[in-house]
Design an enzyme around this catalytic site. Sequence first.
Site, PDB file in Angstrom:
ATOM      1  N   ASN A   1      10.000  21.904 -33.637  1.00 34.18           N
ATOM      2  CA  ASN A   1       9.196  22.640 -32.440  1.00 34.18           C
ATOM      3  C   ASN A   1       9.999  22.965 -31.330  1.00 34.18           C
ATOM      4  O   ASN A   1      10.499  22.164 -30.697  1.00 34.18           O
ATOM      5  CB  ASN A   1       8.143  21.310 -32.108  1.00 34.18           C
ATOM      6  CG  ASN A   1       7.412  21.670 -30.879  1.00 34.18           C
ATOM      7  OD1 ASN A   1       7.421  22.789 -30.612  1.00 34.18           O
ATOM      8  ND2 ASN A   1       6.445  20.673 -30.444  1.00 34.18           N
ATOM      9  N   TRP A   2      10.376  23.983 -31.094  1.00 31.31           N
ATOM     10  CA  TRP A   2      11.241  24.513 -30.164  1.00 31.31           C
ATOM     11  C   TRP A   2      10.742  24.524 -28.909  1.00 31.31           C
ATOM     12  O   TRP A   2      11.361  24.675 -27.740  1.00 31.31           O
ATOM     13  CB  TRP A   2      11.821  26.211 -30.564  1.00 31.31           C
ATOM     14  CG  TRP A   2      12.390  26.496 -31.638  1.00 31.31           C
ATOM     15  CD1 TRP A   2      12.677  25.178 -32.681  1.00 31.31           C
ATOM     16  CD2 TRP A   2      12.857  27.609 -32.042  1.00 31.31           C
ATOM     17  NE1 TRP A   2      13.594  25.860 -33.836  1.00 31.31           N
ATOM     18  CE2 TRP A   2      13.779  27.202 -33.260  1.00 31.31           C
ATOM     19  CE3 TRP A   2      13.018  28.851 -31.650  1.00 31.31           C
ATOM     20  CZ2 TRP A   2      14.453  28.247 -34.043  1.00 31.31           C
ATOM     21  CZ3 TRP A   2      13.619  29.820 -32.353  1.00 31.31           C
ATOM     22  CH2 TRP A   2      14.380  29.693 -33.687  1.00 31.31           C
ATOM     23  N   LYS A   3       9.165  24.526 -28.744  1.00 38.44           N
ATOM     24  CA  LYS A   3       8.607  24.171 -27.483  1.00 38.44           C
ATOM     25  C   LYS A   3       9.075  25.509 -26.524  1.00 38.44           C
ATOM     26  O   LYS A   3       9.248  26.459 -27.334  1.00 38.44           O
ATOM     27  CB  LYS A   3       9.033  22.851 -26.719  1.00 38.44           C
ATOM     28  CG  LYS A   3       8.940  21.718 -27.654  1.00 38.44           C
ATOM     29  CD  LYS A   3       8.797  20.548 -26.748  1.00 38.44           C
ATOM     30  CE  LYS A   3       8.477  19.259 -27.704  1.00 38.44           C
ATOM     31  NZ  LYS A   3       8.378  17.837 -27.305  1.00 38.44           N
TER      32      LYS A   3
ATOM     33  N   HIS B   1      -0.789  18.955 -30.028  1.00 42.02           N
ATOM     34  CA  HIS B   1       0.506  18.376 -29.586  1.00 42.02           C
ATOM     35  C   HIS B   1       0.127  17.781 -28.217  1.00 42.02           C
ATOM     36  O   HIS B   1      -0.765  18.163 -27.480  1.00 42.02           O
ATOM     37  CB  HIS B   1       1.626  19.264 -29.377  1.00 42.02           C
ATOM     38  CG  HIS B   1       2.963  18.818 -29.017  1.00 42.02           C
ATOM     39  ND1 HIS B   1       3.011  17.928 -27.939  1.00 42.02           N
ATOM     40  CD2 HIS B   1       3.964  18.487 -29.949  1.00 42.02           C
ATOM     41  CE1 HIS B   1       4.567  17.541 -28.048  1.00 42.02           C
ATOM     42  NE2 HIS B   1       4.976  17.735 -29.066  1.00 42.02           N
TER      43      HIS B   1
ATOM     44  N   GLU C   1       1.707  17.314 -25.327  1.00 42.17           N
ATOM     45  CA  GLU C   1       1.692  18.108 -24.284  1.00 42.17           C
ATOM     46  C   GLU C   1       0.650  19.201 -23.907  1.00 42.17           C
ATOM     47  O   GLU C   1       0.358  19.344 -22.880  1.00 42.17           O
ATOM     48  CB  GLU C   1       3.087  18.908 -24.411  1.00 42.17           C
ATOM     49  CG  GLU C   1       4.269  18.036 -24.296  1.00 42.17           C
ATOM     50  CD  GLU C   1       5.563  18.237 -25.157  1.00 42.17           C
ATOM     51  OE1 GLU C   1       5.658  19.428 -25.554  1.00 42.17           O
ATOM     52  OE2 GLU C   1       6.394  17.551 -25.156  1.00 42.17           O
TER      53      GLU C   1
ATOM     54  N   GLU D   1       2.809  11.152 -33.405  1.00 35.96           N
ATOM     55  CA  GLU D   1       3.795  11.389 -32.553  1.00 35.96           C
ATOM     56  C   GLU D   1       3.429  10.283 -31.197  1.00 35.96           C
ATOM     57  O   GLU D   1       2.662  10.616 -30.342  1.00 35.96           O
ATOM     58  CB  GLU D   1       3.830  12.659 -31.986  1.00 35.96           C
ATOM     59  CG  GLU D   1       4.375  13.846 -33.058  1.00 35.96           C
ATOM     60  CD  GLU D   1       5.087  14.989 -32.438  1.00 35.96           C
ATOM     61  OE1 GLU D   1       6.136  15.187 -32.755  1.00 35.96           O
ATOM     62  OE2 GLU D   1       4.414  15.610 -31.603  1.00 35.96           O
TER      63      GLU D   1
ATOM     64  N   GLY E   1      10.653  13.054 -26.777  1.00 38.54           N
ATOM     65  CA  GLY E   1      11.509  13.277 -25.563  1.00 38.54           C
ATOM     66  C   GLY E   1      12.090  12.215 -24.954  1.00 38.54           C
ATOM     67  O   GLY E   1      12.763  12.600 -23.835  1.00 38.54           O
TER      68      GLY E   1
ATOM     69  N   SER F   1      11.564  11.693 -30.869  1.00 36.00           N
ATOM     70  CA  SER F   1      13.015  11.390 -30.868  1.00 36.00           C
ATOM     71  C   SER F   1      13.583  11.094 -32.093  1.00 36.00           C
ATOM     72  O   SER F   1      14.604  10.284 -32.314  1.00 36.00           O
ATOM     73  CB  SER F   1      13.265  10.051 -29.732  1.00 36.00           C
ATOM     74  OG  SER F   1      12.638  10.301 -28.631  1.00 36.00           O
TER      75      SER F   1
ATOM     76  N   GLY G   1      13.666  18.094 -29.447  1.00 37.71           N
ATOM     77  CA  GLY G   1      14.762  18.376 -28.895  1.00 37.71           C
ATOM     78  C   GLY G   1      15.954  18.649 -30.193  1.00 37.71           C
ATOM     79  O   GLY G   1      16.654  19.652 -29.993  1.00 37.71           O
TER      80      GLY G   1
HETATM   81  P1  PGA Z   1      11.181  15.146 -29.486  1.00 41.88           P
HETATM   82  O1  PGA Z   1       9.915  15.918 -29.612  1.00 41.88           O
HETATM   83  O2  PGA Z   1      11.844  15.130 -30.878  1.00 41.88           O
HETATM   84  O3  PGA Z   1      12.094  15.908 -28.603  1.00 41.88           O
HETATM   85  O4  PGA Z   1      10.864  13.707 -29.213  1.00 41.88           O
HETATM   86  C1  PGA Z   1       8.879  15.591 -30.548  1.00 41.88           C
HETATM   87  C2  PGA Z   1       7.741  16.682 -30.651  1.00 41.88           C
HETATM   88  O5  PGA Z   1       7.467  16.744 -29.162  1.00 41.88           O
HETATM   89  O6  PGA Z   1       7.116  17.226 -31.605  1.00 41.88           O
END
Ligand code: PGA
Length: 255
Positions: free
Chosen positions: A11-13, A99, A101, A173, A179, A217, A239
């Site tokens: 997931n490049w966000k 997600h 976010e 998650e 993150g 993470s 990330g």
């Molecule tokens: P992260 O993000 O690997 O940077 O913790 C995971 C995600 O949000 O899907």
Amino acid sequence: MVERRRLVAGNWKMNGRKAGGVALARDLAERCTSAEALPAEVVVCPPATLIWPVAEAVAGSPLLVGGQDCHAAETGAFTGSVAAAMLAEAGCQYVIVGHSERRRDHGETNADVAAKGRAAVAAGMAPIVCIGESADERDRGEAVAVVCAQLTASLDGLLDRKPTSIRPVVAYEPIWAIGTGRSATPGEIAEMHARIRAHLAVLGGDAQAMRILYGGSVNAGNAAEILALSDVDGALVGGASLKSGDFWCIVTAIS
Ligand code: PGA
């Protein structure tokens, strides 16, 4: 026992520009193509504007492309949104929905997430449905209850499908692990994934055939241990998916 094909999704966000994104995807596509036996389905989920060039750049390779979100409606007056069919037309086979976010920043509810998931399936894509508890909920001992309630509501209308149709993927998650560099422990992940699989069966899903990813993470250092857990069918990586070498280490950590 049903064989569940592993899945590692990046997931490049909201990161990257065209040149860098296409280069990253090309590099991964080459690694996938040259791998003797690809241990998993490998998916990259670029920002919306990069989906089309990335999909074109990797067409014909085993690397798959996904979206990071879609709208539940087919078309209409929804400024700034992207419909599931638009993602599919651009080359997506998967789309992340719900997600944390998006739940946090855009107020998405479980019902919204389920509607997006149904739109994804209708457009021919598999939704990657994200769920996970906050740190407070875990501290209060409510993690399992919260996650099961999210599962029930976020998969509404997605499990009562014929075996041949597209199966949703679940991504567990924990919000506190995203993150932060602090992944859940193997024990915490194993316990929650087992609970999720049991709950999927209660909901009438084909629980043994459904894939449950862990996200939060995941990196080159902890991937092998996490991906070796029996109910973990892959990873959703943020990330560490922005660097080809790191992401590839995660893919190849699957034994
Ligand atoms: P992260 O993000 O690997 O940077 O913790 C995971 C995600 O949000 O899907």
